[in-house]
Design a protein around this motif. Structure first.
Motif, PDB file in Angstrom:
ATOM      1  N   PHE A  80       0.843  -1.204   0.000  1.00  0.00           N
ATOM      2  CA  PHE A  80       0.000   0.000   0.000  1.00  0.00           C
ATOM      3  C   PHE A  80       0.871   1.244   0.000  1.00  0.00           C
ATOM      4  O   PHE A  80       0.635   2.190  -0.758  1.00  0.00           O
ATOM      5  CB  PHE A  80      -0.935   0.016   1.216  1.00  0.00           C
ATOM      6  N   ASP A  81       1.890   1.246   0.848  1.00  0.00           N
ATOM      7  CA  ASP A  81       2.758   2.407   0.975  1.00  0.00           C
ATOM      8  C   ASP A  81       3.472   2.716  -0.340  1.00  0.00           C
ATOM      9  O   ASP A  81       3.550   3.875  -0.748  1.00  0.00           O
ATOM     10  CB  ASP A  81       3.775   2.167   2.092  1.00  0.00           C
ATOM     11  N   LEU A  82       3.978   1.700  -1.009  1.00  0.00           N
ATOM     12  CA  LEU A  82       4.665   1.908  -2.293  1.00  0.00           C
ATOM     13  C   LEU A  82       3.723   2.494  -3.342  1.00  0.00           C
ATOM     14  O   LEU A  82       4.077   3.438  -4.052  1.00  0.00           O
ATOM     15  CB  LEU A  82       5.255   0.589  -2.793  1.00  0.00           C
ATOM     16  N   LEU A  83       2.520   1.935  -3.436  1.00  0.00           N
ATOM     17  CA  LEU A  83       1.544   2.434  -4.407  1.00  0.00           C
ATOM     18  C   LEU A  83       1.103   3.857  -4.062  1.00  0.00           C
ATOM     19  O   LEU A  83       1.010   4.724  -4.936  1.00  0.00           O
ATOM     20  CB  LEU A  83       0.334   1.505  -4.474  1.00  0.00           C
ATOM     21  N   GLU A  84       0.853   4.086  -2.804  1.00  0.00           N
ATOM     22  CA  GLU A  84       0.408   5.413  -2.355  1.00  0.00           C
ATOM     23  C   GLU A  84       1.493   6.466  -2.596  1.00  0.00           C
ATOM     24  O   GLU A  84       1.203   7.587  -3.022  1.00  0.00           O
ATOM     25  CB  GLU A  84       0.020   5.359  -0.877  1.00  0.00           C
ATOM     26  N   ASN A  85       2.734   6.103  -2.332  1.00  0.00           N
ATOM     27  CA  ASN A  85       3.836   7.046  -2.554  1.00  0.00           C
ATOM     28  C   ASN A  85       3.963   7.427  -4.019  1.00  0.00           C
ATOM     29  O   ASN A  85       4.230   8.586  -4.343  1.00  0.00           O
ATOM     30  CB  ASN A  85       5.157   6.468  -2.044  1.00  0.00           C
ATOM     31  N   ALA A  86       3.770   6.457  -4.915  1.00  0.00           N
ATOM     32  CA  ALA A  86       3.847   6.748  -6.351  1.00  0.00           C
ATOM     33  C   ALA A  86       2.739   7.722  -6.753  1.00  0.00           C
ATOM     34  O   ALA A  86       2.984   8.694  -7.486  1.00  0.00           O
ATOM     35  CB  ALA A  86       3.753   5.457  -7.161  1.00  0.00           C
ATOM     36  N   LYS A  87       1.521   7.480  -6.254  1.00  0.00           N
ATOM     37  CA  LYS A  87       0.406   8.382  -6.567  1.00  0.00           C
ATOM     38  C   LYS A  87       0.642   9.775  -5.983  1.00  0.00           C
ATOM     39  O   LYS A  87       0.366  10.783  -6.637  1.00  0.00           O
ATOM     40  CB  LYS A  87      -0.916   7.806  -6.031  1.00  0.00           C
ATOM     41  N   LEU A  88       1.147   9.820  -4.761  1.00  0.00           N
ATOM     42  CA  LEU A  88       1.404  11.112  -4.122  1.00  0.00           C
ATOM     43  C   LEU A  88       2.475  11.900  -4.855  1.00  0.00           C
ATOM     44  O   LEU A  88       2.380  13.122  -4.980  1.00  0.00           O
ATOM     45  CB  LEU A  88       1.823  10.919  -2.664  1.00  0.00           C
ATOM     46  N   GLU A  89       3.488  11.223  -5.336  1.00  0.00           N
ATOM     47  CA  GLU A  89       4.550  11.913  -6.076  1.00  0.00           C
ATOM     48  C   GLU A  89       3.995  12.519  -7.358  1.00  0.00           C
ATOM     49  O   GLU A  89       4.313  13.659  -7.700  1.00  0.00           O
ATOM     50  CB  GLU A  89       5.706  10.950  -6.380  1.00  0.00           C
ATOM     51  N   GLU A  90       3.137  11.788  -8.065  1.00  0.00           N
ATOM     52  CA  GLU A  90       2.495  12.332  -9.273  1.00  0.00           C
ATOM     53  C   GLU A  90       1.658  13.560  -8.928  1.00  0.00           C
ATOM     54  O   GLU A  90       1.714  14.576  -9.615  1.00  0.00           O
ATOM     55  CB  GLU A  90       1.586  11.278  -9.919  1.00  0.00           C
ATOM     56  N   LEU A  91       0.877  13.445  -7.868  1.00  0.00           N
ATOM     57  CA  LEU A  91       0.017  14.559  -7.450  1.00  0.00           C
ATOM     58  C   LEU A  91       0.863  15.754  -7.013  1.00  0.00           C
ATOM     59  O   LEU A  91       0.559  16.892  -7.363  1.00  0.00           O
ATOM     60  CB  LEU A  91      -0.911  14.114  -6.319  1.00  0.00           C
ATOM     61  N   ARG A  92       1.929  15.483  -6.260  1.00  0.00           N
ATOM     62  CA  ARG A  92       2.804  16.562  -5.801  1.00  0.00           C
ATOM     63  C   ARG A  92       3.407  17.308  -6.987  1.00  0.00           C
ATOM     64  O   ARG A  92       3.420  18.540  -7.019  1.00  0.00           O
ATOM     65  CB  ARG A  92       3.913  16.005  -4.911  1.00  0.00           C
ATOM     66  N   GLU A  93       3.871  16.569  -7.978  1.00  0.00           N
ATOM     67  CA  GLU A  93       4.455  17.200  -9.167  1.00  0.00           C
ATOM     68  C   GLU A  93       3.416  18.014  -9.933  1.00  0.00           C
ATOM     69  O   GLU A  93       3.701  19.129 -10.387  1.00  0.00           O
ATOM     70  CB  GLU A  93       5.077  16.139 -10.077  1.00  0.00           C
ATOM     71  N   ALA A  94       2.207  17.464 -10.060  1.00  0.00           N
ATOM     72  CA  ALA A  94       1.142  18.181 -10.769  1.00  0.00           C
ATOM     73  C   ALA A  94       0.773  19.463 -10.024  1.00  0.00           C
ATOM     74  O   ALA A  94       0.595  20.523 -10.637  1.00  0.00           O
ATOM     75  CB  ALA A  94      -0.086  17.287 -10.932  1.00  0.00           C
ATOM     76  N   CYS A  95       0.681  19.381  -8.707  1.00  0.00           N
ATOM     77  CA  CYS A  95       0.348  20.571  -7.915  1.00  0.00           C
ATOM     78  C   CYS A  95       1.471  21.596  -7.964  1.00  0.00           C
ATOM     79  O   CYS A  95       1.216  22.797  -8.062  1.00  0.00           O
ATOM     80  CB  CYS A  95       0.046  20.175  -6.469  1.00  0.00           C
ATOM     81  N   GLN A  96       2.688  21.117  -7.924  1.00  0.00           N
ATOM     82  CA  GLN A  96       3.828  22.030  -8.009  1.00  0.00           C
ATOM     83  C   GLN A  96       3.815  22.759  -9.354  1.00  0.00           C
ATOM     84  O   GLN A  96       4.029  23.968  -9.413  1.00  0.00           O
ATOM     85  CB  GLN A  96       5.130  21.258  -7.829  1.00  0.00           C
ATOM     86  N   GLY A  97       3.534  22.025 -10.432  1.00  0.00           N
ATOM     87  CA  GLY A  97       3.468  22.630 -11.758  1.00  0.00           C
ATOM     88  C   GLY A  97       2.346  23.648 -11.886  1.00  0.00           C
ATOM     89  O   GLY A  97       2.435  24.598 -12.659  1.00  0.00           O
ATOM     90  N   ALA A  98       1.266  23.463 -11.121  1.00  0.00           N
ATOM     91  CA  ALA A  98       0.133  24.381 -11.153  1.00  0.00           C
ATOM     92  C   ALA A  98       0.219  25.426 -10.047  1.00  0.00           C
ATOM     93  O   ALA A  98      -0.724  26.195  -9.836  1.00  0.00           O
ATOM     94  CB  ALA A  98      -1.175  23.594 -11.025  1.00  0.00           C
ATOM     95  N   ASP A  99       1.341  25.442  -9.311  1.00  0.00           N
ATOM     96  CA  ASP A  99       1.559  26.379  -8.217  1.00  0.00           C
ATOM     97  C   ASP A  99       0.461  26.283  -7.154  1.00  0.00           C
ATOM     98  O   ASP A  99      -0.090  27.287  -6.703  1.00  0.00           O
ATOM     99  CB  ASP A  99       1.682  27.810  -8.758  1.00  0.00           C
ATOM    100  N   ILE A 100       0.149  25.028  -6.766  1.00  0.00           N
ATOM    101  CA  ILE A 100      -0.849  24.770  -5.726  1.00  0.00           C
ATOM    102  C   ILE A 100      -0.124  24.165  -4.523  1.00  0.00           C
ATOM    103  O   ILE A 100       0.373  23.038  -4.591  1.00  0.00           O
ATOM    104  CB  ILE A 100      -1.941  23.786  -6.216  1.00  0.00           C
ATOM    105  N   PRO A 101      -0.043  24.900  -3.410  1.00  0.00           N
ATOM    106  CA  PRO A 101       0.583  24.329  -2.208  1.00  0.00           C
ATOM    107  C   PRO A 101      -0.236  23.150  -1.690  1.00  0.00           C
ATOM    108  O   PRO A 101      -1.470  23.170  -1.707  1.00  0.00           O
ATOM    109  CB  PRO A 101       0.558  25.477  -1.202  1.00  0.00           C
TER     110      PRO A 101
END
Length: 143
Positions: A80-101
């Motif tokens: 679960f942790d490995l899968l969740e971390n991969a999803k979170l990293e994608e979301l973090r990058e997308a939010c960073q690109g959209a300037d969303i803290p």
């Protein structure tokens, strides 16, 4: 608050010592129902993976059936942790690109900052906080 005396019965002293870093001694009189109760209490409180880890690093020999249940619980949480971390990293990058803290709350940051390994803290979701004014943009980025 966890009532350790009622929750862990025969294993109270063992559990206290294990989690407090002292030398744990398994109760000699523990029967099958005692082990089942222990596994149930550990599961209820999300402690199975951490319990298994602590027994492993302290060379505690558990009955094979108990050890198998605990290993399986830990494996599931690691997956679960490995899968969740991969999803979170994608979301973090997308939010960073959209300037969303983006702020991670509760279980996930605790798992990564407090526990010896993130997979030792069971969780089934990830709590996030974003600013209200970013919700519409976040919704577009997240989906």
């Amino acid at each position: 608050m966890l009532d350790i005396e009622n929750e862990f019965g025969t294993f109270t002293g063992f559990v206290k010592n294990l989690f407090c870093g002292q030398t744990p001694e398994l109760p000699q009189q523990a029967g099958l129902s005692d082990w089942e109760s222990l596994l149930s209490a550990l599961s209820r409180h999300g402690l199975q993976p951490l319990f298994q880890y602590l027994c492993e690093v302290r060379d505690v020999i558990l009955p094979e059936g108990v050890a198998a249940v605990l290993r399986n619980s830990r494996k599931q949480q690691v997956i679960f942790d490995l899968l969740e971390n991969a999803k979170l990293e994608e979301l973090r990058e997308a939010c960073q690109g959209a300037d969303i803290p983006l702020l991670l709350l509760k279980g996930t940051p605790l798992a990564h900052q407090i526990y010896p390994a993130a997979g030792l803290r069971p969780r089934c979701d990830t709590d996030l906080m974003i600013r209200r004014e970013d919700w519409t943009r976040f919704h577009k980025v997240a989906l």
